[in-house]
Design a protein around this motif. Structure first.
Motif, PDB file in Angstrom:
ATOM      1  N   LEU A 141       0.822  -1.218   0.000  1.00 36.72           N
ATOM      2  CA  LEU A 141       0.000   0.000   0.000  1.00 36.72           C
ATOM      3  C   LEU A 141       0.855   1.267   0.000  1.00 36.72           C
ATOM      4  O   LEU A 141       0.395   2.336  -0.399  1.00 36.72           O
ATOM      5  N   TRP A 142       2.118   1.140   0.424  1.00 34.01           N
ATOM      6  CA  TRP A 142       3.018   2.299   0.322  1.00 34.01           C
ATOM      7  C   TRP A 142       3.200   2.706  -1.132  1.00 34.01           C
ATOM      8  O   TRP A 142       3.387   3.881  -1.437  1.00 34.01           O
ATOM      9  N   THR A 179       0.851   2.392  -3.359  1.00 32.46           N
ATOM     10  CA  THR A 179      -0.380   3.109  -3.706  1.00 32.46           C
ATOM     11  C   THR A 179      -0.240   4.574  -3.304  1.00 32.46           C
ATOM     12  O   THR A 179      -0.555   5.483  -4.071  1.00 32.46           O
ATOM     13  N   PHE A 180       0.261   4.787  -2.081  1.00 29.00           N
ATOM     14  CA  PHE A 180       0.465   6.163  -1.622  1.00 29.00           C
ATOM     15  C   PHE A 180       1.387   6.920  -2.582  1.00 29.00           C
ATOM     16  O   PHE A 180       1.083   8.033  -3.006  1.00 29.00           O
ATOM     17  N   ILE A 197      -0.208   7.785  -5.970  1.00 31.38           N
ATOM     18  CA  ILE A 197      -1.183   8.885  -5.924  1.00 31.38           C
ATOM     19  C   ILE A 197      -0.486  10.207  -5.606  1.00 31.38           C
ATOM     20  O   ILE A 197      -0.649  11.197  -6.323  1.00 31.38           O
ATOM     21  N   PHE A 198       0.331  10.211  -4.537  1.00 33.70           N
ATOM     22  CA  PHE A 198       0.943  11.470  -4.109  1.00 33.70           C
ATOM     23  C   PHE A 198       2.011  11.953  -5.104  1.00 33.70           C
ATOM     24  O   PHE A 198       2.008  13.104  -5.523  1.00 33.70           O
TER      25      PHE A 198
END
Lengths: 34, 530
Positions: free
Chosen positions: B75-76, B78-79, B82-83
């Protein structure tokens, strides 16, 4: 939180959610700005 | 298998793709239309197109499968996607890239860099890096998609590869970037709804969000011994800090792909297709939500598939697929979702593969036709018709090389090749791209030195140090008699991006401070309107 205990995984969830919100809020606020 | 339902879905899908290609073809009149869609694309199309080009079969199947094996630490990524991949890319890179691209009249990434630094060398070198290394990434995505067709439809691999390649070839060569972007937006919409359904269905089936996570946490005792030895601490925990698995997850999967996004030529060119900064602001909103629906859902569902396999077969996802990461998501879909969804999801995956590939082929084509060909024929007056012809020839060469690689490379190369190309592109392009749009003091020599050292240090690391590539490639073994040069931890598992990018950045800054600045008037012109 939501069945998760590792702070690093919770942080990833929180940061992911915040970054989606950031994109959404930025898009809305600047919808008509150049 | 319900063939009538499956065939109906496929016929509707192929028909829509052909229509998008035709709409793009009809509105393509000039080289500008063909390459940057006349700089006049609406934000919805642009955002979905950017997202669909970004997310390939590799992201959903390859990285989703990795989440099934390594857990929610993914999920890091995913962060980061997006960021960094949306927010920073659109807000801090997008607007300046668009403005500078317009001022300088650039249509491709190499052309933008070449004109920014007034350098044919930078223009040509960037185009060559794209033309030489991108087929590796394209070939890998092609394999992933063709293997999926082979499994889903029971066709043989060669037929799948040829059918799939031909489908892409038709609309990329005819419609130009408008065809690519229209069909991307269509693929993006299909991908979005498919993934949202998958997320809701998964959590509902596992009894709710907290219940699903708790069940996954409770599986900690089932982590395979081999993964445990590498640092695996359960699917709802990060791997042990500093362990082999931690480095693979953080340096290759999270940072390698997360930061590498910023310097992807096929994504940067999208910024030059929008008509205003306003469109980019709007695209930021759509892109953020879209990328979450892709990577967020794939990684959450990938990890949670362990609970499904535990409930139905009494084993982990990895055990259920016999140790092959790439099969986790397909098997999960097949065994847990309704039949109609499995078909729609197959289309979702093909859509993801097709959109990424068409963008890669388009980038390769413009590298040859627009960048290399026009640079070599600078003195002669090249017409727009010639440029389009050479772009098409470039696309065809790119497709043929990728197709050959599709036969030659093993299947497990998909995720690795993705990270490989992202790493090389970041080391080669990111310093000169980022500093080029922010720092007036960067010089031609600084940009060239950074680009060359970045490219070669990343390649050196890949060929001689990074165990995953150096060992199977065998070049290090042939030269030095050992599979990779440094065997002490953590170096063999540190991704090339963490070596190539900092070296390139430092060299770019130091050489820029020591060499003659670019002509003041030229720099002012580049920054006009910024």
């Amino acid at each position: 939180m939501f069945g998760l205990s590792d702070p690093w995984i919770i942080a990833a969830y929180v940061l992911t959610t915040l970054s989606v919100l950031l994109c959404v809020v930025y898009g809305i606020i600047n919808w008509n700005k150049d | 298998m319900n063939y009538t339902l499956l065939n109906t879905i496929i016929v509707i899908y192929v028909g829509l793709i052909a229509l998008m290609g035709y709409l793009g073809y009809r509105s393509t009149q000039s080289a500008g239309d063909y390459i940057v869609a006349g700089g006049n694309v609406n934000p919805f199309i642009m955002a979905l197109s950017y997202g669909a080009a970004f997310i390939s079969t590799s992201a959903i199947i390859g990285f989703g499968g990795a989440a099934g094996a390594f857990g929610m630490g993914l999920l890091w990524l995913t962060f980061f996607t997006i960021f960094v991949g949306v927010f920073i890319a659109f807000v801090f890179f997008g607007k300046r890239t668009r403005t500078m691209g317009n001022t300088l009249g650039a249509m491709t990434f190499p052309e933008l860099m070449g004109k920014r630094y007034n350098s044919s060398f930078i223009h040509m070198f960037s185009a060559i890096v794209i033309f030489v290394f991108m087929p590796l990434y394209a070939g890998a995505v092609l394999i992933g998609a063709a293997r999926f067709l082979e499994t889903a439809l029971g066709l043989n691999y060669t037929t799948s590869l040829i059918i799939f390649t031909a489908l892409i070839a038709v609309y990329v060569t005819t419609g130009g970037i408008k065809g690519v972007m229209y069909s991307d937006a269509l693929q993006g919409s299909i991908m979005f709804f498919g993934m949202i359904f998958l997320l809701i269905f998964t959590y509902t089936q596992l009894g709710g969000v907290t219940e699903a996570h708790t069940a996954l946490s409770d599986m900690v005792s089932m982590v395979p011994a081999k993964l445990k030895a590498m640092g695996h601490q359960g699917w709802t925990n990060m791997p042990l800090f500093g362990s082999t698995l931690w480095w693979v997850l953080v340096s290759t999967l999270v940072l390698g792909v997360g930061i590498g996004t910023l310097a992807q030529p096929q994504l940067a060119v999208k910024f030059m297709t929008v008509k205003s900064g306003k469109s980019l602001n709007r695209a930021c909103l759509i892109g953020g939500v879209f990328i979450f629906a892709m990577t967020g859902v794939a990684f959450i569902v990938g990890a949670l598939s362990n609970v499904h396999f535990m409930n139905t077969e009494g084993k982990t996802a990895l055990a259920a697929v016999g140790g092959n990461f790439d099969k986790i998501i397909p098997l999960y879909i097949k065994t847990s979702m309704p039949e109609w969804f499995a078909y729609v999801f197959m289309i979702t995956l093909l859509a993801a593969g097709i959109s990424t590939l068409s963008n890669l082929f388009h980038a390769m084509g413009t590298a040859l036709g627009k960048d290399i060909y026009e640079q070599l024929n600078k003195k002669k007056n090249t017409s727009s018709r010639h440029t389009i012809l050479f772009v098409r020839i470039g696309i065809i060469i790119g497709i043929i090389v990728s197709l050959i690689l599709g036969y030659q490379l093993p299947i497990s190369i998909v995720a690795r090749a993705t990270a490989m190309f992202f790493g090389i592109a970041a080391a080669a392009f990111l310093p000169m791209f980022m500093l080029g749009i922010y720092w007036k003091g960067i010089t031609r020599a600084g940009a060239s030195a950074g680009m060359v050292t970045g490219t070669f240090s990343a390649l050196f690391w890949l060929f001689f140090v990074h165990a995953k590539e150096a060992a199977p490639l065998g070049i290090c073994n042939a030269v030095f008699g050992k599979p990779f040069l440094i065997s002490s931890a953590p170096w063999p598992v540190v991704d090339p991006i963490l070596i190539g990018l900092p070296i390139a950045l430092i060299i770019t800054v130091i050489v820029s401070l020591l060499t003659r600045p670019l002509e003041a008037a030229h720099v002012e012109n580049c920054f006009q309107g910024i």
